[in-house]
Motif scaffolding. Structure first.
Motif, PDB file in Angstrom:
ATOM      1  N   GLN A 188       1.059   4.458  -2.941  1.00 31.32           N
ATOM      2  CA  GLN A 188       0.862   5.680  -2.602  1.00 31.32           C
ATOM      3  C   GLN A 188       1.691   6.627  -3.394  1.00 31.32           C
ATOM      4  OE1 GLN A 188       0.435   6.113   1.493  1.00 31.32           O
ATOM      5  NE2 GLN A 188      -1.442   4.636   1.856  1.00 31.32           N
ATOM      6  N   LYS A 189       2.744   5.934  -4.059  1.00 29.89           N
ATOM      7  CA  LYS A 189       3.930   6.664  -4.771  1.00 29.89           C
ATOM      8  C   LYS A 189       4.048   6.146  -6.202  1.00 29.89           C
ATOM      9  CE  LYS A 189       6.541   7.609  -0.432  1.00 29.89           C
ATOM     10  NZ  LYS A 189       7.904   7.350   0.295  1.00 29.89           N
TER      11      LYS A 189
ATOM     12  N   GLN B 286       0.962  -1.077   0.055  1.00 30.04           N
ATOM     13  CA  GLN B 286       0.024  -0.143   0.105  1.00 30.04           C
ATOM     14  C   GLN B 286       0.771   1.200   0.100  1.00 30.04           C
ATOM     15  OE1 GLN B 286      -3.217   0.183  -0.667  1.00 30.04           O
ATOM     16  NE2 GLN B 286      -3.448  -2.150  -0.692  1.00 30.04           N
ATOM     17  N   THR B 287       2.013   1.165   0.534  1.00 38.32           N
ATOM     18  CA  THR B 287       2.988   2.299   0.730  1.00 38.32           C
ATOM     19  C   THR B 287       3.539   2.743  -0.600  1.00 38.32           C
ATOM     20  OG1 THR B 287       3.596   2.036   2.886  1.00 38.32           O
ATOM     21  CG2 THR B 287       5.122   3.321   1.761  1.00 38.32           C
TER      22      THR B 287
END
Length: 287
Positions: free
Chosen positions: A29-30, A25-26
């Motif tokens: 987000q990028k 998920q991290t």
């Protein structure tokens, strides 16, 4: 007893799945970082498959190690609750790819003269960024009543980077001595100065200039090296690595100093300074 063991295994498995889900998920987000990560991972997998069919299993291991190193920035983000700027995270992944895949497997270290120098300079820069982030973590931790000045933070970041550089040179020397890897690449010099050559046994260096070749006698055979001079055993490489590490560490420490002194202002510096989640930018320190 068995039920308790099973519950513990299930708990650990759930924790691992949850962690990797959070890491995924991290990355999502990028988008830019995710695109670079996927492109580099695909390239590494292609190289790994090729090395496997070539039966070069040492390089297969390096490829596997590279894939693990790619995910480390995201792991540190989750564990330390920090946010790595996209620019810094992309540079870290490119650094890993350049060192392991291009440098080791594609032999860029020997093909391009200054490849190793470039990477050690970048390493000094990146390690100073890590050191800066670590000291900022201590500064913001509620268990420590610290208020660190910009000068102190810059000095600690610089010293952390130089320490990592020295430890890496220790590692290279150990590998060369124990396994004859030649990680500290040899240099060719045409001049030597050594007290070991003093015929009186004193402490006066004997200088030999204009060396064009060196003959080594091994197992009763004379073997000319044919490298155009005397073969230095890694000394110049080590000194050059530490010097460019010094440059990279110094440059980032100066950037970090002005970033903190300016209370988090500056778009350029913010691309390389990790941020503490929930704590804002590094702008709350005394001047």
């Amino acid at each position: 007893m068995a039920e308790r063991k099973n519950r513990k295994q299930e708990k650990n498995g759930t924790r691992k799945v949850g962690f990797f889900h959070e890491a995924k998920q991290t990355l999502i987000q990028k988008p830019v970082v995710s695109a670079v990560y996927l492109a580099l991972r695909a390239a590494v997998i292609v190289v790994m498959v090729a090395q496997f069919f070539n039966r070069n299993f040492e390089n297969v291991f390096l490829c596997g190690l590279t894939l693990i190193l790619f995910i480390l920035p995201t792991i540190f983000e989750r564990k330390l609750e920090i946010d790595l700027p996209d620019t810094l995270e992309i540079i870290i992944m490119l650094f890993i790819f350049a060192a392991e895949i291009l440098g080791e497997i594609r032999s860029y270290y020997t093909t391009f003269t200054h490849w190793d120098t470039m990477l050690h300079t970048m390493n000094g820069f990146l390690c100073a960024a890590v050191g800066f982030c670590l000291v900022d973590l201590f500064d913001r931790n509620e268990r420590f009543s610290l208020t660190l000045s910009p000068v102190f933070m810059a000095i600690v970041a610089f010293c952390f980077s130089m320490t990592v550089g020295v430890l890496w040179e220790f590692f290279e020397c150990t590998m060369d001595k124990a396994f004859l890897f030649d990680m500290q690449k040899d240099s060719v010099t045409t001049v030597i100065s050594s007290v070991a050559l003093d015929p009186t046994g004193g402490n006066h260096p004997v200088v030999i200039k204009n060396i064009t070749d060196v003959i080594v006698i091994a197992d009763g055979k004379e073997i000319p090296l044919g490298v155009g001079g005397y073969l230095d055993l890694g000394l110049w490489d080590t000194m050059e690595d530490l010097f460019v590490n010094f440059i990279g560490a110094f440059v980032f420490s100066v950037i970090g100093f002005f970033y903190v002194k300016g209370r988090g202002k500056g778009r350029f510096a913010s691309r390389f300074i990790p941020k503490i989640l929930g704590g804002g930018d590094s702008d709350g320190h005394t001047e």
